[in-house]
Enzyme design. Structure first.
Site, mmCIF file in Angstrom:
data_model
loop_
_atom_site.group_PDB
_atom_site.id
_atom_site.type_symbol
_atom_site.label_atom_id
_atom_site.label_comp_id
_atom_site.label_asym_id
_atom_site.label_seq_id
_atom_site.Cartn_x
_atom_site.Cartn_y
_atom_site.Cartn_z
ATOM 1 N N LYS A 1 0.832 -1.197 0.000
ATOM 2 C CA LYS A 1 0.000 0.000 0.000
ATOM 3 C C LYS A 1 0.869 1.249 0.000
ATOM 4 O O LYS A 1 1.845 1.345 0.759
ATOM 5 C CB LYS A 1 -0.905 -0.005 1.235
ATOM 6 C CG LYS A 1 -1.725 1.257 1.412
ATOM 7 C CD LYS A 1 -2.428 1.259 2.762
ATOM 8 C CE LYS A 1 -3.114 2.583 3.035
ATOM 9 N NZ LYS A 1 -3.706 2.640 4.377
ATOM 10 N N ASP B 1 -13.157 4.556 10.552
ATOM 11 C CA ASP B 1 -13.698 4.285 9.213
ATOM 12 C C ASP B 1 -14.064 2.811 9.088
ATOM 13 O O ASP B 1 -13.701 2.141 8.125
ATOM 14 C CB ASP B 1 -12.683 4.677 8.138
ATOM 15 C CG ASP B 1 -13.329 4.801 6.757
ATOM 16 O OD1 ASP B 1 -14.570 4.934 6.692
ATOM 17 O OD2 ASP B 1 -12.600 4.760 5.746
#
Length: 704
Positions: free
Chosen positions: A438, A534
């Site tokens: 990532k 989130d």
């Protein structure tokens, strides 16, 4: 014998997180039951006890003062022993033994007891259907259901100062070396950590735990099939007691906590003792030479005191401060002066070295300064480990070339996902391991901010590790890349809405439970604690075996939502309280988790304009209010014959999505008690330590 007694929670089934203990309260020494299992019948409310010991569904102890025995639960104390004074007592699974005060001989009672030797003993310890005693000359004698063909270790003098039994094995502290030696019918016990000295040891069915003599931390050994070896790290204890598949103990810190581990919980847990002060150790008239008196609470008699074991100096450490009346021994490394002898010679040596250093340093400083700035212009230092300290030692550093090769030079075919914060690539390392790579969030206008954010995210991710998280494997500091575990089944969102066949009910409940455990770890056990901010179905990933792993919790936790004026949380998952206080809390994660649970149960999206009520939580609440429970459940799956467990899960999701945060449960409450419980039968006969899972409530669902 201690002020805490752990009972056996049952065979062959145990519930996740089961424990069942009795503790003695400070000052009053009255017993109190704590646990999630069935309480033993007849806990005496008006008795003061010196010490207690537990077995399978029962507890026995010695009365304070007279030291007469008393028992309650599933064991019968013979009337002939009720008025005999004993010096010590210990219980195994189904029986107890005690040493008489008058002649130091042993009496036993319970089930499967065998005639004890007619000789005096200084201590006694019990396992499963056998007993062992330590004689005055340091020999160990055992009787009962224990194979005579198992020899005692042929090391040291063959004599011992302490004896501890548990399960089908025995451990003793050797008299000359103070090493711990273990033997018995279970070979796993023989791997006792000989590098440590122990002040006390307790045994379960297939494991043992000991308190180290130097720092009072706990080390466990044996089988780990239900996580019974996962003792808290860097925590000191005054006393511990093992049940069959778990261990509990009193901490040595100022809070006097009760911590437990095992019982198929991957992390230890703290027992709620609000309003209760536990007695750290047995009351005695005087402390031994190797003990000191604690000032924490007391005994019923003003002449008695609570004594704790003094720390023992091991290895190269020497005694810096002796064990006092009210203070522990302090150990440490010897001072430099003690090894040099003459202080004057040490000063002369120092002056000579100082002169040489001053002479050489001027030129070296100029050269080093020039080299440093030249080097920093070529490339940044690729050793972030000097900047960020990890709790985990297994974080790997990858070079730019390694990750370019792993992703085929970041080709489009290796892209797993794209977002504003960067792409995620699938990678194949040289050792064949699949990983997810990532890109860290970068700020093009502020390179310094990007650098600091990367360091903070790496620091946070490097400290978190749990089976229900997507864990960090490594990083590349040059290209600001993070390397994670690869999850081949994709996101939960994909598996709910687009992939076929749909997830069955059992899988959905298991995924919800695992996601709850991951969030519980972030809130309660991570250091520092982490608020995800989130939580959504696309941030829950599934591995090859369809196990859930919470992802993307690092960067979210570092954002200052109040300062930025924007929120990370996706619409449909956003805590309603955010609009009024502009702040996301742990209860905000609970709300978002409740929405994810509703997605799993209904197969509906959080926001859907085609519904008469677009918001999922409000839509479900409306259906439940009209008693249309079946309409809530995913229509792609057949309704199970007994859908009540799914209705209960709907109720839980509505508890999580209440408007006011204070009305919602915590993630610990969700993970530990509210989701459908699972029974865990342990394959005790298998050498592979296999654990077979059965669903108590979802088993009805699997009949479809």
């Amino acid at each position: 014998m201690a002020t805490i007694g752990s009972m056996w929670t049952g065979y062959p089934y145990i519930d996740v997180g089961d424990y069942s203990i009795c503790v003695l309260q400070a000052n009053s020494l009255q017993p109190i039951y704590l646990g999630k299992f069935i309480s033993p019948v007849g806990v005496p409310k008006d008795k003061k006890l010196l010490a207690i010991s537990g077995g399978s569904g029962f507890v026995c102890g010695l009365l304070y003062g007279s030291q007469f025995p008393i028992c309650w639960g599933d064991i019968e104390l013979p009337q002939s022993l009720e008025n005999i004074s004993f010096t010590s007592l210990n219980c195994g699974r189904s029986h107890c033994c005690a040493i008489r005060s008058d002649d130091s001989k042993i009496n036993c009672w319970g089930i499967f007891i065998y005639k004890s030797p007619d000789q005096p003993f200084v201590s006694v310890s019990l396992g499963i259907d056998f007993s062992c005693g330590l004689t005055q000359d340091g020999n160990i004698t055992c009787w009962g259901h224990l194979s005579d063909a198992i020899p005692q270790p042929d090391r040291g003098t063959g004599t011992f100062v302490s004896l501890f039994a548990g399960g089908y094995s025995i451990c003793g502290i050797e008299s000359s070396t103070r090493d711990i030696l273990c033997w018995g019918e279970d070979a796993s016990y023989t791997y006792a950590p000989s590098v440590f000295q122990f002040s006390s040891v307790t045994g379960g069915r297939y494991h043992m735990c000991g308190i180290r003599a130097d720092n009072h931390q706990v080390v466990c050994w044996g089988q780990n099939n239900v996580y019974q070896l996962r003792a808290p790290k860097n925590v000191s204890f005054t006393a511990i007691s093992a049940g069959d598949f778990y261990t509990c103990g009193f901490t040595r810190d100022g809070r006097l906590r009760v911590l437990c581990w095992g019982g198929y919980k991957e992390e230890y847990w703290e027992v709620n003792i609000t309003g209760i002060h536990v007695s750290q150790a047995i009351c005695s008239s005087r402390c031994r030479k190797d003990q000191y008196q604690t000032s924490k609470y007391g005994c019923p008699s003003l002449t008695d005191r609570v004594c704790l074991d003094c720390s023992v100096c091991t290895g190269d450490d020497i005694e810096l401060v002796p064990c006092g009346i009210n203070t522990d021994r302090v150990c440490g490394k010897p001072s430099l002066a003690s090894h040099q002898g003459d202080i004057k010679n040490l000063r002369k040596l120092f002056l000579v070295l100082l002169y040489l250093i001053i002479t050489l340093s001027f030129g070296l400083i100029l050269m080093a300064t020039f080299s440093y700035f030249t080097y920093m212009k070529k490339r940044k230092l690729e050793t972030l480990a000097n900047i960020v300290s990890f709790s985990r030692s297994d974080i790997l550093y990858f070079s730019s070339a390694e990750l370019r090769e792993a992703t085929n030079n970041y080709s489009d075919e290796m892209v797993l996902s794209k977002s504003a914060s960067g792409n995620v690539y699938k990678g194949l390392l040289q050792n064949g391991q699949e990983v997810a790579i990532k890109q860290a969030k970068l700020f093009n206008s502020d390179e310094n901010r990007s650098e600091k954010m990367f360091e903070k995210e790496l620091h946070l991710l490097g400290r978190a590790h749990h089976s229900c998280l997507v864990n960090l494997i490594g990083y590349c500091e040059v290209d600001k890349l993070l390397v994670f575990e690869f999850m081949p089944r994709g996101t939960l969102s994909q598996n709910i809405y687009t992939k076929t066949p749909p997830l069955d009910w059992v899988s959905r409940i298991r995924i919800a439970e695992q996601a709850a455990r991951g969030l519980e770890y972030l809130h309660r056990y991570a250091s520092p604690s982490i608020i995800h901010r989130d939580v959504k179905s696309s941030n829950i990933l599934l591995d090859y075996n369809w196990n859930a792993h919470v992802s993307n919790f690092g960067l979210c936790s570092l954002e200052e939502t109040q300062a930025s004026g924007t929120t990370i949380t996706t619409p449909g998952y956003l805590d309603p309280e955010y609009g009024s206080c502009l702040r996301l809390t742990a209860k905000s994660d609970v709300y978002s988790f409740g929405v994810v649970l509703l997605e799993l149960l209904s197969g509906e999206k959080p926001i859907d304009s085609s519904r008469n009520i677009q918001d999922l939580a409000a839509w479900v609440l409306d259906l439940v209010g009209r008693d249309e429970w079946n309409s809530v459940l995913d229509q792609k799956l057949a309704l199970p014959p007994q859908p009540e467990p799914l209705y209960n899960a709907v109720k839980l999701s509505l508890e999580c999505t209440k408007v006011r945060g204070k009305d919602r449960p915590t993630m610990s409450e969700v993970a530990q008690s509210s989701l459908p419980r699972r029974r865990v039968p342990v394959d005790l006969g298998a050498a592979q330590h296999i654990v077979t899972w059965h669903e108590d409530v979802p088993s009805v669902i699997m009949q479809q």
